[in-house]
Design an enzyme around this catalytic site. Structure first.
Site, mmCIF file in Angstrom:
data_model
loop_
_atom_site.group_PDB
_atom_site.id
_atom_site.type_symbol
_atom_site.label_atom_id
_atom_site.label_comp_id
_atom_site.label_asym_id
_atom_site.label_seq_id
_atom_site.Cartn_x
_atom_site.Cartn_y
_atom_site.Cartn_z
ATOM 1 N N ASP A 103 0.698 -1.149 0.243
ATOM 2 C CA ASP A 103 0.250 0.033 -0.077
ATOM 3 C C ASP A 103 0.999 1.224 -0.033
ATOM 4 O OD1 ASP A 103 -2.331 -1.424 -0.325
ATOM 5 O OD2 ASP A 103 -2.780 -1.090 2.034
ATOM 6 N N ASN A 105 -4.357 8.628 2.005
ATOM 7 C CA ASN A 105 -4.744 8.319 3.050
ATOM 8 C C ASN A 105 -5.082 9.428 4.316
ATOM 9 O OD1 ASN A 105 -4.909 5.666 3.056
ATOM 10 N ND2 ASN A 105 -2.976 5.225 4.063
ATOM 11 N N ASP A 106 -4.107 10.094 4.549
ATOM 12 C CA ASP A 106 -4.373 11.030 5.687
ATOM 13 C C ASP A 106 -3.090 12.174 5.659
ATOM 14 O OD1 ASP A 106 -2.103 9.773 6.906
ATOM 15 O OD2 ASP A 106 -3.286 8.306 7.767
ATOM 16 N N ARG A 117 5.916 15.424 25.174
ATOM 17 C CA ARG A 117 4.874 16.270 25.474
ATOM 18 C C ARG A 117 3.823 16.719 24.659
ATOM 19 N NH1 ARG A 117 8.121 21.445 27.223
ATOM 20 N NH2 ARG A 117 5.952 22.433 27.742
ATOM 21 N N ASP A 136 -1.582 14.373 21.238
ATOM 22 C CA ASP A 136 -0.066 14.190 20.774
ATOM 23 C C ASP A 136 -0.192 14.507 19.231
ATOM 24 O OD1 ASP A 136 0.997 12.968 22.655
ATOM 25 O OD2 ASP A 136 0.914 11.092 22.443
#
Length: 293
Positions: free
Chosen positions: A74, A148-149, A159, A178
């Site tokens: 992919d 995808n993203d 942090r 995060d």
């Protein structure tokens, strides 16, 4: 016999993989038997040394071909999709990876499945892409596409970062976490799924926003229509962050940077062998229990 559905076929593969090299050679032999015009992506030229077929860079290949066959996983197809969508090149994936949500032709069945597809017997989907731009002050500093993203996430330190999000100019929330995943339906089974996001059918006109490990536990994924304009600002005084498109194109973000995400103007033409069943793919890849026969 000549190809009926496609006139010129580009070949793309994951470089440096002996299994890919073997599959590419079998693929070339099959296409040559059909007297197909073949164009090789420059990334695989050394894997097919001595081949008489011309070699082209990715942009040139996209302009010249009406079908691209991608051999790998992919990730290889994601890399190719960002340059092949806008010219309208149809894309078919041969799976030599692990999950294979996008590349669904198996090497064992490749000759038969390819025969059908080249004769015009295939299923075709239009897959949405995202376009993300980063603005610093009044200057656009980067832009990229994603199948995808688009992920905005902390850089190197344990942090949280703080993000302000607007949808079509309306304030959504301040997100201490995060990071944030902005995913297409295609990407809903990738990083967004691991973050607790919903599985979206590829035909849905939707985008999902999935917070990554949010400080406020009621900060849940939200699904939007894909005509939405999403703006995310790295909160002033926050840490440096990073933006990743499909996990492959990365840029560093400073506090105050504004990321604008919209649906891309073009969709990806993704081909499947005839009889493609999305729900069967989900059952197989996600190991969902099947109804007994």
């Amino acid at each position: 016999m000549t190809t009926a559905a496609f006139n010129r076929i580009g070949l793309i593969g994951k470089s440096g993989d002996s299994n890919v090299s073997t599959t590419l050679r079998k693929l070339v032999d099959h296409l040559e038997s059909r007297q197909a015009q073949i164009l090789l992506d420059e990334g695989i030229a050394d894997m097919l040394a001595g081949s008489p077929h011309p070699v082209a860079d990715r942009d040139s290949l996209a302009r010249q071909c009406d079908l691209a066959i991608v051999v790998g996983g992919d990730g290889t197809l994601l890399n190719a999709a960002r340059s092949l969508a806008e010219p309208g090149v149809a894309v078919l994936g041969v799976n030599l990876g692990r999950l294979g949500f996008l590349v669904d032709v198996s090497p064992e069945d490749m000759s038969l499945q390819l025969q059908n597809i080249l004769d015009g017997d295939f299923d075709e989907e239009a897959r949405t892409l995202l376009h993300a731009t980063v603005t610093r002050g009044d200057e656009k500093i980067s832009a990229s596409n994603a199948l995808n993203d688009v992920v905005i996430h902390k850089k190197d330190i344990a942090r949280m970062i703080e993000l302000d999000t607007w949808i079509n100019g309306q304030f959504l929330n301040t997100n201490r976490s995060d990071g944030l995943i902005i995913a297409t339906p295609t990407g809903s089974t990738a990083y967004a799924l691991s973050g607790g996001g919903p599985v979206l059918h590829p035909a849905l006109e939707a985008i999902t926003l999935v917070p990554i490990c949010p400080h406020t536990l009621s900060n849940r994924p939200i699904v939007l229509h894909d005509d939405a304009t999403i703006e995310v600002v790295i909160h002033p005084g926050a840490l440096q962050a990073q933006i990743s498109c499909d996990g492959q194109v990365n840029s560093i973000l400073d506090p105050g940077d504004r990321i604008t995400i919209r649906k891309h103007d073009h969709t990806l033409r993704l081909l499947h062998p005839p009889g493609h069943d999305y729900y069967e793919v989900l059952r197989k890849k996600l190991r969902w229990s099947e109804h007994p026969s």
